[in-house]
Write an enzyme that holds these catalytic residues in place. Structure first.
Site, PDB file in Angstrom:
ATOM      1  N   GLU A  43       0.830  -1.199   0.000  1.00 32.98           N
ATOM      2  CA  GLU A  43       0.000   0.000   0.000  1.00 32.98           C
ATOM      3  C   GLU A  43       0.863   1.247   0.000  1.00 32.98           C
ATOM      4  O   GLU A  43       2.062   1.190   0.263  1.00 32.98           O
ATOM      5  CB  GLU A  43      -1.021  -0.009   1.156  1.00 32.98           C
ATOM      6  CG  GLU A  43      -0.451  -0.191   2.523  1.00 32.98           C
ATOM      7  CD  GLU A  43      -1.514  -0.344   3.610  1.00 32.98           C
ATOM      8  OE1 GLU A  43      -2.557  -0.984   3.393  1.00 32.98           O
ATOM      9  OE2 GLU A  43      -1.276   0.188   4.706  1.00 32.98           O
ATOM     10  N   ARG A  50      -8.106  -8.128  21.031  1.00 30.61           N
ATOM     11  CA  ARG A  50      -7.808  -8.404  22.444  1.00 30.61           C
ATOM     12  C   ARG A  50      -7.998  -7.130  23.252  1.00 30.61           C
ATOM     13  O   ARG A  50      -8.202  -6.056  22.679  1.00 30.61           O
ATOM     14  CB  ARG A  50      -6.344  -8.824  22.570  1.00 30.61           C
ATOM     15  CG  ARG A  50      -5.420  -7.729  22.052  1.00 30.61           C
ATOM     16  CD  ARG A  50      -3.970  -7.916  22.411  1.00 30.61           C
ATOM     17  NE  ARG A  50      -3.213  -6.689  22.191  1.00 30.61           N
ATOM     18  CZ  ARG A  50      -2.670  -6.326  21.046  1.00 30.61           C
ATOM     19  NH1 ARG A  50      -2.801  -7.072  19.971  1.00 30.61           N
ATOM     20  NH2 ARG A  50      -2.002  -5.184  20.941  1.00 30.61           N
TER      21      ARG A  50
HETATM   22  C1  MV4 Z   1       1.751   2.127   7.704  1.00 32.37           C
HETATM   23  C2  MV4 Z   1       2.490   3.326   7.845  1.00 32.37           C
HETATM   24  C3  MV4 Z   1       2.414   4.253   6.837  1.00 32.37           C
HETATM   25  N1  MV4 Z   1       1.664   4.002   5.744  1.00 32.37           N
HETATM   26  N2  MV4 Z   1       1.020   1.942   6.601  1.00 32.37           N
HETATM   27  C4  MV4 Z   1       3.290   0.117  11.749  1.00 32.37           C
HETATM   28  C5  MV4 Z   1       2.790  -1.072  12.466  1.00 32.37           C
HETATM   29  C6  MV4 Z   1       1.647  -1.615  11.693  1.00 32.37           C
HETATM   30  N3  MV4 Z   1       0.485  -1.536  12.523  1.00 32.37           N
HETATM   31  C7  MV4 Z   1       1.512  -0.762  10.506  1.00 32.37           C
HETATM   32  N4  MV4 Z   1       2.451   0.324  10.647  1.00 32.37           N
HETATM   33  C8  MV4 Z   1       2.503   1.342   9.764  1.00 32.37           C
HETATM   34  N5  MV4 Z   1       1.758   1.187   8.632  1.00 32.37           N
HETATM   35  C9  MV4 Z   1       0.987   2.858   5.648  1.00 32.37           C
HETATM   36  N6  MV4 Z   1       0.254   2.647   4.560  1.00 32.37           N
HETATM   37  C10 MV4 Z   1       3.234   3.511   8.987  1.00 32.37           C
HETATM   38  C11 MV4 Z   1       3.267   2.511   9.957  1.00 32.37           C
HETATM   39  C12 MV4 Z   1       4.068   2.807  11.093  1.00 32.37           C
HETATM   40  C13 MV4 Z   1       5.477   2.871  10.994  1.00 32.37           C
HETATM   41  C14 MV4 Z   1       6.153   2.569   9.824  1.00 32.37           C
HETATM   42  C15 MV4 Z   1       7.541   2.652   9.742  1.00 32.37           C
HETATM   43  C16 MV4 Z   1       8.270   3.011  10.877  1.00 32.37           C
HETATM   44  C17 MV4 Z   1       7.621   3.310  12.061  1.00 32.37           C
HETATM   45  C18 MV4 Z   1       6.227   3.232  12.135  1.00 32.37           C
HETATM   46  C19 MV4 Z   1       5.595   3.512  13.333  1.00 32.37           C
HETATM   47  C20 MV4 Z   1       4.228   3.421  13.415  1.00 32.37           C
HETATM   48  C21 MV4 Z   1       3.478   3.075  12.285  1.00 32.37           C
END
Ligand code: MV4
Length: 450
Positions: A200, A292
């Site tokens: 995505e 949860r």
């Molecule tokens: C993302 C995102 C940005 N764009 N998806 C992190 C954990 C999981 N729940 C999904 N996550 C993310 N998904 C899209 N489309 C940013 C995160 C994200 C993250 C990504 C890279 C480094 C640190 C992060 C911290 C929180 C969330």
């Protein structure tokens, strides 16, 4: 209602569940590993049963040992808490096939929502916003490149069975996407035994906002508003607050309704959380669903006055939700600081050892959820969270002031904790004004070492 439940967890969340059971007139039996032997919280349960040695694979993740303890103690239900087996649909199935209720959702909705590809498909069908990307799992490098060229870089490759940041790769160009695909697939295969990945658009500057929902077996679903968990490091949340400080009423309403709609479509019951990313233009996008009770549930309890753990036990026993959506009111602001036994000076290395002093704050609007005490020995086997400090006040400014005062009263010796980092964040102008994103803490800390 249940007469007796097994608590298949440890530490603060085991204690949280034991306390709820006691107040509800339910006997609690707590399962423990030899690493937790002698811990005071075990004495607050009606019974404690050793299920194996320290390593979680042999105790808190050991399904036969847990089921054996449940059979020996003749419990009606098992509460999994968070982590360990909480999101294991196989465990939920095993419990129910042994005629023991699993306090949580059905195995079917756990499977459906736990598979991020299926979850996202369900979301799209029910008009819950998702980040643009592949419609399902991406099978080849060519397919990945084609999608990336359609939606534009940066993109993120995610494991269908992943979660909490595991099995993800961000790519800013074709080369990085090609290698990111391969590493995400092999990581997903070894970590989850399922190499399916999807792609995505990567949102570069966003907040983490999640909606608490709770449903009953009659099909009622209610949301309990949102939490902002933007303050995190390496996918470990540090500070959570409710409500989200930047959300307007209309966006809040749309966000919370979208979360409830998704859970309704999944036939969800029990406590659950729908995680979203929120961008600067107040657009929100589904990330994942956690099936949860979460670490940060107390901030929602504070602003709604609803006991999420007790309500989860009631709905598991087949009772109808004791409140309607229109009964749920958002009151004030709550902030939680996770106190971890970690040394920020040593890249947050865990600090096992004995607490010579453990003194917690109190006073109006202060709650401390912890299983620790002076003389407690922190085992090296589990995660490093030793306490949650939760404050609740009429306004966010007052909550921050209360948090600063409470952090100042907390005395934990001799180990290093995240308290000084929390104190720094409570005084940070970006945090105070709400001008932060999910990379804020890491940027702040990396600026220190420069
Ligand atoms: C993302 C995102 C940005 N764009 N998806 C992190 C954990 C999981 N729940 C999904 N996550 C993310 N998904 C899209 N489309 C940013 C995160 C994200 C993250 C990504 C890279 C480094 C640190 C992060 C911290 C929180 C969330």
């Amino acid at each position: 209602m249940f007469s007796r439940i097994l608590v298949a967890n440890r530490g603060e969340i085991a204690l949280r569940i034991i306390r709820a059971a006691r107040e509800m007139g339910i006997e609690s039996v707590v399962a423990y590993s030899t690493a937790d032997e002698g811990s005071e919280y075990l004495k607050l349960a009606d019974r404690a049963i050793c299920i194996g040695p320290g390593p979680a694979a042999q105790s808190y993740l050991n399904i036969p040992a847990i089921i054996a303890a449940a059979e020996v103690a003749n419990v009606d239900a098992i509460h999994p808490g968070y982590g360990f087996l909480a999101e294991n649909s196989h465990f939920a199935e095993v419990c129910r096939s042994c005629n023991i209720e699993f306090i949580g959702p059905s195995a079917e909705s756990m499977k459906l929502l736990g598979d991020k590809v299926q979850c996202k498909q369900l979301a799209r069908k029910h008009k819950v916003p998702t980040s643009p990307g592949s419609k399902g799992a991406v099978k080849s490098e060519e397919q990945a490149l084609k999608i990336a060229h359609e939606i534009g870089y940066p993109v993120i490759v995610k494991a269908a069975s992943g979660g909490g940041g595991r099995g993800m790769r961000v790519a800013h160009n074709d080369i990085a996407l090609q290698s990111g695909m391969h590493s995400a697939i092999s990581e997903a295969e070894s970590a989850f035994g399922d190499g399916s990945v999807y792609i995505e658009k990567f949102l570069e500057r966003a907040r983490h906002v999640e909606v608490q929902i709770i449903g009953d077996k009659q099909g009622n679903i209610v949301h309990l508003f949102e939490r902002d968990c933007t303050m995190q490091r390496r996918h470990q949340k540090l500070i959570e607050e409710a409500p989200c400080p930047v959300l307007d009423k209309e966006t809040r309403d749309a966000l919370c309704k979208a979360a409830a709609r998704l859970c309704k479509a999944a036939g969800y019951y029990g406590a659950g959380t729908v995680e979203f990313l929120l961008d600067d233009d107040m657009n929100f996008y589904l990330m994942e669903v956690n099936t949860r009770v979460q670490v940060e549930h107390p901030v929602t309890e504070a602003i709604t006055g609803i006991d999420i753990v007790k309500t989860g036990i009631k709905v598991a026993a087949g009772e109808e939700l004791p409140f309607k959506q229109s009964d749920v009111k958002l009151n004030g602001c709550a902030i939680e600081a996770r106190i971890n036994a970690e040394d920020p000076q040593r890249d947050f290395a865990p600090q096992p050892g004995t607490l010579s002093r453990f003194k917690v704050p109190g006073g109006y609007g202060v709650r401390v959820d912890s299983h620790c005490y002076s003389g407690y020995r922190i085992p090296p086997n589990y995660d490093s969270m030793i306490a949650k400090l939760i404050v609740h006040q009429p306004t966010r400014g007052q909550a921050i002031a209360c948090m600063k005062r409470s952090l100042g009263e907390m005395l934990i010796e001799p180990i290093k904790t995240t308290i000084p980092l929390h104190q720094r964040l409570m005084n940070n102008t970006n945090f105070v004004s709400g001008d932060v994103d999910i990379h804020f803490v890491e940027r702040l800390l990396s600026a220190d070492s420069k």
